[in-house]
Design a protein around this motif. Structure first.
Motif, PDB file in Angstrom:
ATOM      1  N   PHE A  85       0.831  -1.209   0.000  1.00 27.18           N
ATOM      2  CA  PHE A  85       0.000   0.000   0.000  1.00 27.18           C
ATOM      3  C   PHE A  85       0.865   1.259   0.000  1.00 27.18           C
ATOM      4  O   PHE A  85       0.644   2.187  -0.805  1.00 27.18           O
ATOM      5  CB  PHE A  85      -0.914  -0.011   1.216  1.00 27.18           C
ATOM      6  N   LEU A  86       1.853   1.310   0.879  1.00 26.43           N
ATOM      7  CA  LEU A  86       2.701   2.495   0.974  1.00 26.43           C
ATOM      8  C   LEU A  86       3.469   2.741  -0.315  1.00 26.43           C
ATOM      9  O   LEU A  86       3.671   3.889  -0.731  1.00 26.43           O
ATOM     10  CB  LEU A  86       3.665   2.353   2.156  1.00 26.43           C
ATOM     11  N   GLN A  87       3.902   1.659  -0.961  1.00 27.53           N
ATOM     12  CA  GLN A  87       4.610   1.822  -2.227  1.00 27.53           C
ATOM     13  C   GLN A  87       3.670   2.375  -3.298  1.00 27.53           C
ATOM     14  O   GLN A  87       4.071   3.210  -4.121  1.00 27.53           O
ATOM     15  CB  GLN A  87       5.214   0.501  -2.678  1.00 27.53           C
ATOM     16  N   ALA A  88       2.404   1.922  -3.285  1.00 30.32           N
ATOM     17  CA  ALA A  88       1.427   2.455  -4.231  1.00 30.32           C
ATOM     18  C   ALA A  88       1.173   3.942  -3.969  1.00 30.32           C
ATOM     19  O   ALA A  88       1.047   4.740  -4.904  1.00 30.32           O
ATOM     20  CB  ALA A  88       0.127   1.668  -4.141  1.00 30.32           C
ATOM     21  N   VAL A  89       1.119   4.309  -2.686  1.00 31.03           N
ATOM     22  CA  VAL A  89       0.953   5.721  -2.334  1.00 31.03           C
ATOM     23  C   VAL A  89       2.146   6.528  -2.828  1.00 31.03           C
ATOM     24  O   VAL A  89       1.996   7.619  -3.404  1.00 31.03           O
ATOM     25  CB  VAL A  89       0.789   5.883  -0.808  1.00 31.03           C
ATOM     26  N   GLU A  90       3.334   5.989  -2.611  1.00 26.85           N
ATOM     27  CA  GLU A  90       4.567   6.690  -2.997  1.00 26.85           C
ATOM     28  C   GLU A  90       4.652   6.896  -4.502  1.00 26.85           C
ATOM     29  O   GLU A  90       5.045   7.965  -4.983  1.00 26.85           O
ATOM     30  CB  GLU A  90       5.780   5.900  -2.505  1.00 26.85           C
ATOM     31  N   THR A  91       4.287   5.880  -5.277  1.00 26.24           N
ATOM     32  CA  THR A  91       4.407   5.954  -6.738  1.00 26.24           C
ATOM     33  C   THR A  91       3.180   6.556  -7.405  1.00 26.24           C
ATOM     34  O   THR A  91       3.259   7.008  -8.559  1.00 26.24           O
ATOM     35  CB  THR A  91       4.634   4.554  -7.327  1.00 26.24           C
ATOM     36  N   GLY A  92       2.039   6.538  -6.692  1.00 21.50           N
ATOM     37  CA  GLY A  92       0.806   7.035  -7.278  1.00 21.50           C
ATOM     38  C   GLY A  92       0.158   6.069  -8.242  1.00 21.50           C
ATOM     39  O   GLY A  92      -0.801   6.424  -8.942  1.00 21.50           O
ATOM     40  N   GLU A  93       0.675   4.841  -8.296  1.00 21.86           N
ATOM     41  CA  GLU A  93       0.128   3.833  -9.206  1.00 21.86           C
ATOM     42  C   GLU A  93      -0.887   2.962  -8.472  1.00 21.86           C
ATOM     43  O   GLU A  93      -0.566   2.356  -7.446  1.00 21.86           O
ATOM     44  CB  GLU A  93       1.253   2.963  -9.762  1.00 21.86           C
ATOM     45  N   ALA A  94      -2.083   2.910  -8.980  1.00 19.70           N
ATOM     46  CA  ALA A  94      -3.135   2.128  -8.345  1.00 19.70           C
ATOM     47  C   ALA A  94      -2.765   0.642  -8.328  1.00 19.70           C
ATOM     48  O   ALA A  94      -2.303   0.109  -9.342  1.00 19.70           O
ATOM     49  CB  ALA A  94      -4.455   2.321  -9.084  1.00 19.70           C
ATOM     50  N   PRO A  95      -2.933  -0.029  -7.221  1.00 14.81           N
ATOM     51  CA  PRO A  95      -2.577  -1.450  -7.145  1.00 14.81           C
ATOM     52  C   PRO A  95      -3.538  -2.306  -7.952  1.00 14.81           C
ATOM     53  O   PRO A  95      -4.700  -1.940  -8.161  1.00 14.81           O
ATOM     54  CB  PRO A  95      -2.697  -1.757  -5.651  1.00 14.81           C
ATOM     55  N   THR A  96      -3.037  -3.443  -8.419  1.00 13.14           N
ATOM     56  CA  THR A  96      -3.889  -4.405  -9.127  1.00 13.14           C
ATOM     57  C   THR A  96      -4.311  -5.545  -8.205  1.00 13.14           C
ATOM     58  O   THR A  96      -5.110  -6.383  -8.603  1.00 13.14           O
ATOM     59  CB  THR A  96      -3.145  -4.986 -10.341  1.00 13.14           C
ATOM     60  N   ARG A  97      -3.773  -5.556  -7.004  1.00 14.27           N
ATOM     61  CA  ARG A  97      -4.116  -6.579  -6.014  1.00 14.27           C
ATOM     62  C   ARG A  97      -4.872  -5.914  -4.868  1.00 14.27           C
ATOM     63  O   ARG A  97      -4.599  -4.795  -4.495  1.00 14.27           O
ATOM     64  CB  ARG A  97      -2.841  -7.260  -5.512  1.00 14.27           C
ATOM     65  N   ASN A  98      -5.858  -6.633  -4.316  1.00 17.53           N
ATOM     66  CA  ASN A  98      -6.656  -6.105  -3.206  1.00 17.53           C
ATOM     67  C   ASN A  98      -7.417  -4.843  -3.617  1.00 17.53           C
ATOM     68  O   ASN A  98      -7.483  -3.863  -2.864  1.00 17.53           O
ATOM     69  CB  ASN A  98      -5.779  -5.821  -1.988  1.00 17.53           C
ATOM     70  N   THR A  99      -8.002  -4.872  -4.788  1.00 12.11           N
ATOM     71  CA  THR A  99      -8.729  -3.706  -5.286  1.00 12.11           C
ATOM     72  C   THR A  99     -10.135  -3.655  -4.693  1.00 12.11           C
ATOM     73  O   THR A  99     -10.677  -4.645  -4.213  1.00 12.11           O
ATOM     74  CB  THR A  99      -8.837  -3.738  -6.811  1.00 12.11           C
ATOM     75  N   VAL A 100     -10.721  -2.473  -4.773  1.00 12.62           N
ATOM     76  CA  VAL A 100     -12.098  -2.289  -4.309  1.00 12.62           C
ATOM     77  C   VAL A 100     -13.058  -3.128  -5.139  1.00 12.62           C
ATOM     78  O   VAL A 100     -14.013  -3.709  -4.614  1.00 12.62           O
ATOM     79  CB  VAL A 100     -12.481  -0.801  -4.359  1.00 12.62           C
ATOM     80  N   GLU A 101     -12.826  -3.222  -6.436  1.00 11.66           N
ATOM     81  CA  GLU A 101     -13.725  -3.998  -7.292  1.00 11.66           C
ATOM     82  C   GLU A 101     -13.698  -5.479  -6.910  1.00 11.66           C
ATOM     83  O   GLU A 101     -14.738  -6.154  -6.920  1.00 11.66           O
ATOM     84  CB  GLU A 101     -13.340  -3.818  -8.761  1.00 11.66           C
TER      85      GLU A 101
END
Length: 360
Positions: free
Chosen positions: A318-334
């Protein structure tokens, strides 16, 4: 400075909404990662005091005061309050890691998903079992095609006796949204669908039962939390279900807080070329393969992996996604919304006594 997968998480200012046991659990792991834990928020004054004492961080009664100080928040409130804080944090422009389940009802979950789609920030949902080392290895081999087409998953999350404190929010349907199904069955459903690469679910059939928690003579050795008795228990304590997907793959589910059988944390992944057994409790992973070289034979391979703190690994992602601004493909809301629809379908099936279509 602590480097996590090559990046420094100390640059991310993080807050926690909900300062109970799971909030402290997450706070400890954030500190171990080296993240900048700025503060927390809780409506309970005692919880705020304990948080300040343990983590030397700010604590607020108003979420907005916390939101003004952070880049991202972890939401660890009881299920009923997920929507209130997730939607407000996303509208504030924050990145959000929301503990499972997505919400206490499907309608509330859909509103969170709508807010996430409109938001500039990212939103992840806390299905930490996906980050277990054996699961990572299994998914790696699956990606290489080692299992062929995965057609069925047997998913078990069964406690012989493990009802949370009767009278806590876990056993109060108005706050939790349900019992064993929405608390631990949600993990089993998510992991099973993850092994199937999250196909569209078309039908669920199942029964959620309440057979132990509401009894005066409920027998147990230990109980997480205080026991206020059967009057404060109005949720399910076990579930059996069958899930069918659009591509013909299936899931069989057993989950229980209490039942008269041994504990069971087994996941069996059955593919057309090979299979696997993952024990969620012990972390054991075994591959089941076959061949004809040298003669027809069957091979069972035990896979040893490192012991990984799954919540810490989830936070790092999660923190890495926050740092890079790239939405994760794992554990998504969908993906979490798909799990919520399955849970809602099982509860509706319990009420009607008939299988429920999710594609209509």
């Amino acid at each position: 400075m602590t480097l996590v997968d090559g990046f420094d998480p100390s640059g991310v200012r993080v807050g926690i909404v909900g300062l109970g046991g799971i909030g402290h659990h997450h706070a400890e792991r954030l500190e171990s990662l080296g993240a900048d834990l700025v503060g927390g928020m809780d409506v309970d004054a005692g919880a705020r005091e304990r948080f300040v004492h343990e983590f030397d961080a700010h604590a607020f009664e108003d979420a907005g005061e916390l939101y003004d100080m952070v880049d991202a928040v972890l939401l660890t409130t009881p299920n009923r309050f997920h929507e209130e804080y997730a939607v407000s944090a996303l509208e504030w422009g924050l990145d959000v890691l929301l503990e499972k389940p997505l919400a206490h009802t499907l309608e509330s979950a859909e509103r969170i998903a709508d807010a996430a789609r409109e938001a500039d920030g990212i939103c992840m949902v806390g299905f930490n079992n996906r980050f277990a080392a054996p699961v990572e290895v299994l998914k790696h081999y699956q990606g290489e095609g080692r299992f062929g087409d995965v057609r069925h998953v047997e998913a078990n999350y069964v406690r012989r006796r493990g009802v949370p404190g009767r009278g806590s929010w876990f056993t109060t349907k108005d706050v939790s949204g349900g019992g064993s199904l929405i608390d631990i069955g949600v993990h089993a459903i998510d992991l099973a669908l993850y092994f199937l690469d999250f196909p569209d679910v078309v039908e669920v059939s199942g029964v959620a039962r309440s057979e132990f928690g509401g009894r005066d003579d409920y027998t147990y050795i230990d109980m997480w939390g205080d026991d206020s008795g059967p009057e404060d228990f109005d949720v399910d304590d076990s579930v059996s279900a069958f899930i069918r997907t659009a591509d013909g793959a299936t899931v069989s589910l057993e989950a229980a807080w209490a039942t008269n059988r041994p504990e069971n944390n087994d996941f069996f992944v059955r593919g057309t070329e090979a299979g696997a057994h993952f024990d969620r409790g012990s972390g054991d992973l075994t591959l089941f393969e076959n061949g004809v070289g040298g003669g027809h034979h069957l091979t069972d391979t035990d896979v040893d992996t490192r012991d990984i703190d799954t919540h810490r690994a989830e936070q790092a992602a999660f923190l890495q996604a926050v740092e890079t601004g790239e939405a994760p493909t794992r554990n998504t809301v969908e993906q979490a919304l798909t799990v919520q629809r399955v849970i809602d379908g099982i509860y509706r099936c319990t009420e009607t006594g008939r299988a429920v279509r999710l594609d209509e």
